[in-house]
Design an enzyme around this catalytic site. Structure first.
Site, PDB file in Angstrom:
ATOM      1  N   LYS A 313       0.800  -1.232   0.000  1.00 21.69           N
ATOM      2  CA  LYS A 313       0.000   0.000   0.000  1.00 21.69           C
ATOM      3  C   LYS A 313       0.834   1.284   0.000  1.00 21.69           C
ATOM      4  O   LYS A 313       0.400   2.308  -0.504  1.00 21.69           O
ATOM      5  CB  LYS A 313      -0.940   0.021   1.208  1.00 21.69           C
ATOM      6  CG  LYS A 313      -2.117  -0.914   1.066  1.00 21.69           C
ATOM      7  CD  LYS A 313      -3.082  -0.732   2.223  1.00 21.69           C
ATOM      8  CE  LYS A 313      -4.196  -1.757   2.136  1.00 21.69           C
ATOM      9  NZ  LYS A 313      -5.215  -1.586   3.170  1.00 21.69           N
ATOM     10  N   ASP A 349      -9.946   3.077   1.896  1.00 17.22           N
ATOM     11  CA  ASP A 349     -10.086   2.588   3.274  1.00 17.22           C
ATOM     12  C   ASP A 349     -10.578   3.708   4.194  1.00 17.22           C
ATOM     13  O   ASP A 349     -11.288   3.451   5.169  1.00 17.22           O
ATOM     14  CB  ASP A 349      -8.735   2.097   3.816  1.00 17.22           C
ATOM     15  CG  ASP A 349      -8.349   0.739   3.260  1.00 17.22           C
ATOM     16  OD1 ASP A 349      -9.254  -0.015   2.862  1.00 17.22           O
ATOM     17  OD2 ASP A 349      -7.134   0.438   3.211  1.00 17.22           O
TER      18      ASP A 349
HETATM   19  P1  NAP Z   1      -1.098  -3.659  10.951  1.00 16.45           P
HETATM   20  O1  NAP Z   1      -0.668  -2.519  10.127  1.00 16.45           O
HETATM   21  O2  NAP Z   1      -0.279  -4.864  11.057  1.00 16.45           O
HETATM   22  O3  NAP Z   1      -1.406  -3.108  12.424  1.00 16.45           O
HETATM   23  C1  NAP Z   1      -1.867  -3.931  13.446  1.00 16.45           C
HETATM   24  C2  NAP Z   1      -1.883  -3.164  14.744  1.00 16.45           C
HETATM   25  O4  NAP Z   1      -2.450  -4.014  15.718  1.00 16.45           O
HETATM   26  C3  NAP Z   1      -0.486  -2.782  15.229  1.00 16.45           C
HETATM   27  O5  NAP Z   1      -0.544  -1.534  15.823  1.00 16.45           O
HETATM   28  C4  NAP Z   1      -0.191  -3.872  16.261  1.00 16.45           C
HETATM   29  O6  NAP Z   1       0.641  -3.459  17.284  1.00 16.45           O
HETATM   30  C5  NAP Z   1      -1.552  -4.091  16.839  1.00 16.45           C
HETATM   31  N1  NAP Z   1      -1.656  -5.411  17.459  1.00 16.45           N
HETATM   32  C6  NAP Z   1      -1.480  -6.605  16.874  1.00 16.45           C
HETATM   33  N2  NAP Z   1      -1.648  -7.597  17.753  1.00 16.45           N
HETATM   34  C7  NAP Z   1      -1.911  -7.000  18.958  1.00 16.45           C
HETATM   35  C8  NAP Z   1      -2.160  -7.489  20.255  1.00 16.45           C
HETATM   36  N3  NAP Z   1      -2.171  -8.788  20.496  1.00 16.45           N
HETATM   37  N4  NAP Z   1      -2.388  -6.594  21.218  1.00 16.45           N
HETATM   38  C9  NAP Z   1      -2.358  -5.285  20.967  1.00 16.45           C
HETATM   39  N5  NAP Z   1      -2.119  -4.753  19.756  1.00 16.45           N
HETATM   40  C10 NAP Z   1      -1.912  -5.610  18.762  1.00 16.45           C
HETATM   41  O7  NAP Z   1      -2.538  -4.183  10.439  1.00 16.45           O
HETATM   42  P2  NAP Z   1      -3.709  -3.283   9.823  1.00 16.45           P
HETATM   43  O8  NAP Z   1      -3.584  -3.211   8.362  1.00 16.45           O
HETATM   44  O9  NAP Z   1      -3.816  -2.032  10.604  1.00 16.45           O
HETATM   45  O10 NAP Z   1      -4.980  -4.210  10.111  1.00 16.45           O
HETATM   46  C11 NAP Z   1      -5.398  -4.502  11.418  1.00 16.45           C
HETATM   47  C12 NAP Z   1      -6.660  -5.330  11.352  1.00 16.45           C
HETATM   48  O11 NAP Z   1      -7.740  -4.545  10.871  1.00 16.45           O
HETATM   49  C13 NAP Z   1      -6.550  -6.481  10.350  1.00 16.45           C
HETATM   50  O12 NAP Z   1      -6.086  -7.627  10.978  1.00 16.45           O
HETATM   51  C14 NAP Z   1      -7.939  -6.649   9.829  1.00 16.45           C
HETATM   52  O13 NAP Z   1      -8.588  -7.636  10.567  1.00 16.45           O
HETATM   53  C15 NAP Z   1      -8.586  -5.310  10.065  1.00 16.45           C
HETATM   54  N6  NAP Z   1      -8.827  -4.589   8.793  1.00 16.45           N
HETATM   55  C16 NAP Z   1     -10.087  -4.590   8.337  1.00 16.45           C
HETATM   56  C17 NAP Z   1     -10.390  -3.931   7.177  1.00 16.45           C
HETATM   57  C18 NAP Z   1     -11.801  -3.928   6.696  1.00 16.45           C
HETATM   58  O14 NAP Z   1     -12.037  -3.567   5.548  1.00 16.45           O
HETATM   59  N7  NAP Z   1     -12.749  -4.282   7.525  1.00 16.45           N
HETATM   60  C19 NAP Z   1      -9.391  -3.262   6.465  1.00 16.45           C
HETATM   61  C20 NAP Z   1      -8.078  -3.282   6.969  1.00 16.45           C
HETATM   62  C21 NAP Z   1      -7.817  -3.956   8.149  1.00 16.45           C
HETATM   63  P3  NAP Z   1       2.243  -3.408  17.137  1.00 16.45           P
HETATM   64  O15 NAP Z   1       2.507  -2.184  16.354  1.00 16.45           O
HETATM   65  O16 NAP Z   1       2.713  -3.353  18.521  1.00 16.45           O
HETATM   66  O17 NAP Z   1       2.628  -4.682  16.400  1.00 16.45           O
END
Ligand code: NAP
Length: 514
Positions: A313, A349
């Site tokens: 992205k 998004d």
């Molecule tokens: P990302 O960039 O990898 O970010 C994930 C975030 O979650 C990071 O800040 C991470 O913390 C935190 N995290 C992960 N595991 C954790 C835990 N056990 N406890 C506390 N914090 C935790 O992923 P992303 O793209 O933002 O996506 C996150 C989630 O959103 C995806 O898994 C997906 O399910 C959802 N999503 C949904 C849509 C939709 O269209 N509905 C679109 C995009 C994403 P650290 O920085 O400390 O690793």
């Protein structure tokens, strides 16, 4: 004469599954019976198995007895395969009633051996032979040389399958299909593996005689094969052509994306001649050069745009000349539109995440708590700030939370502060709760009490443990399915100019998630 089939179901069963053959015949134009999967020795008599399989379908049948060295399961030397096939031929040639429906898949060494063994060649049913080769490597010179070797055979159909380590390897197949067309040969060209999926879906439209799908999901005859029902109804392989506008999703890995389902459902509901394909892209620069940039692309296809997902992205922005101001501010592009010679980049998004929220709650002045500090948190923070909300970010890595908060104009907090901070809407933007992710709870019960809305961006499952807990505590909830749908809907508008049939897409997505 054109072959009577575009989609062939590979039946890869250890027992002759007649009910299955009957069932897939309703979806496929032909059935490949993988005799090597039966696990029998080449000396055994298979004629009764073949006879009952033929009886289970009125469609053409391809008989295949693939040896190990070509990726199959038969432990058989060349001479054993020769005598095996001689017996099969002797039997089938006596069955005038079914003969015309049978095709024989002979590996190149076997076909060459038959050619040498049998003067008068004419006695062999070459018009029903598929001369094939499956190779692990994809060096263009080696593939071209193999094509030349195959095309020296009098077989009606040539089949060449390579293993694609990168999507760029698919180009070798598209070039071969072009060459076969020029030379008047009938070719089935396939790049195996996820990176080659594009050849299985678009191959027929681009000149492949037919394509293979798995009769049973999970029991593929070759890597990268997808269920035959998906080829028929999801990707409409038998209907699309070279004029069909192509869109797709690029990412790595890409196997479980729901985007093809959502978009293809939308295209079909509106009768649009579009197809949406999964594109597993590891080397972004090579893909952008060879498949996307109009001035350098090696594949001549009506590419209309792309969804861009993890991990591309941010990196994709350097290949796009017109980046929408919002996407530039967010620093990420999840949508490309090919507009003549130019590429435009957008971020859907942001609106996709905030829109469903805005419909449920007045965001102006609302206090929104977002848990997580990754890409989704960033999109939501920008989105709700556009509508005048105040944002607090909560995360486990303080540095990361602080940096993002500074960038988007939010307050930064450690996770522990969730229980004590005041806010109206709680958003989970971490993967916690996602199917396959380790089970845990990052949000305490006290943070859920008396909230006007709890929104989980995780969309698989549609009802996450967090949403279940919140519902139990009487909080109104919003599922990440809505964000997924809205960001997709906005992409749909950008590519087609049409209003997406959101209800049809939503119903399809819930069915798939169930
Ligand atoms: P990302 O960039 O990898 O970010 C994930 C975030 O979650 C990071 O800040 C991470 O913390 C935190 N995290 C992960 N595991 C954790 C835990 N056990 N406890 C506390 N914090 C935790 O992923 P992303 O793209 O933002 O996506 C996150 C989630 O959103 C995806 O898994 C997906 O399910 C959802 N999503 C949904 C849509 C939709 O269209 N509905 C679109 C995009 C994403 P650290 O920085 O400390 O690793």
């Amino acid at each position: 004469m054109a072959l009577p089939m575009k989609i062939v179901a590979s039946v890869m069963e250890s027992r002759p599954a007649l009910a299955l053959i009957e069932q897939v015949s309703a979806v496929a134009d032909g059935v490949e019976l993988r005799l090597d999967a039966l696990g029998i020795s080449p000396a055994e008599d298979l004629t009764s198995v073949i006879a009952s399989a033929i009886g289970a379908t009125s469609k053409p049948i391809i008989l295949t007895y693939r040896p190990r060295e070509e990726g199959g399961q038969a432990e058989a030397s060349l001479s054993e395969r020769l005598s095996f096939w001689s017996r099969v031929l002797a039997w089938t040639e006596r069955r005038a009633d079914v003969r015309a429906r049978l095709f024989y898949d002979w590996e190149v060494d076997l076909a060459e051996a038959f050619l040498q063994l049998a003067p008068p060649v004419r006695a062999l049913p070459w018009e029903r032979v598929i001369a094939s080769h499956h190779r692990d490597e994809a060096r263009p010179e080696a593939v071209e040389a193999m094509y030349a070797r195959l095309s020296a055979l009098p077989a009606r159909v040539l089949k060449l399958a390579i293993f694609a380590r990168d999507i760029g390897d698919s180009l070798i197949i598209f070039r071969l299909l072009e060459r076969a067309r020029r030379e008047g040969r009938t070719l089935v060209g396939i790049a195996m593996g996820m990176a080659g999926l594009i050849t299985r879906i678009l191959g027929v439209a681009y000149g492949s005689a037919f394509t293979y799908g798995a009769a049973v999901a999970g029991r593929e005859a070759a890597p990268g094969q997808i269920p035959v029902a998906d080829l028929r109804t999801l990707y409409r392989v038998a209907e699309i052509g070279r004029q069909t506008m192509v869109v797709g999703v690029i990412g790595h890995p890409i196997g479980h994306s729901l985007s093809p389902l959502i978009h293809n459902t939308g295209f079909q509901a509106l009768g649009l001649d579009f197809v949406y394909v999964p594109l597993e892209v590891a080397a972004l620069d090579r893909f952008m050069r060879d498949f996307v940039r109009p001035e350098t692309r090696q594949l001549s296809w009506p590419l209309r745009g792309l969804s861009v997902t993890i991990p591309h992205k941010v990196a994709v922005m350097e290949f796009v000349e017109d980046v929408d101001p919002l996407a530039r501010r967010v620093g990420a592009v999840n949508t490309l539109v090919v507009e003549g010679e130019r590429l435009r980049g957008y971020n859907t998004d942001v609106a996709g995440g905030a829109e469903p929220l805005r419909e449920r709650i007045a965001l102006k002045g609302a206090r929104v708590a977002i848990v997580g500090a990754g890409g989704a948190a960033r999109a939501l923070a920008y989105g709700v700030r556009e509508y005048g909300a105040r944002v607090s970010l909560f995360g486990r890595r303080w540095e990361r939370v602080r940096e993002l908060a500074e960038e988007v104009g939010a307050d930064a907090h450690v996770l522990d502060e969730l229980a004590t901070c005041a806010f109206d809407v709680l958003i989970n933007a971490t993967p916690v709760g996602m199917a396959g992710y380790p089970e845990q709870e990052v949000i305490p019960e006290s943070a859920l009490r008396h909230r006007p809305l709890v929104y989980d961006l995780v969309y698989n499952p549609a009802e996450t443990p967090l949403l279940r807990r919140a519902r139990r505590m009487g909080c109104p909830v919003l599922s990440g399915v809505e964000m997924f749908l809205r960001q997709a809907a906005e992409q749909f508008r950008l590519w087609t100019g049409a209003e997406p049939p959101l209800d049809v897409m939503r119903a399809r997505m819930y069915t798939a998630l169930r």
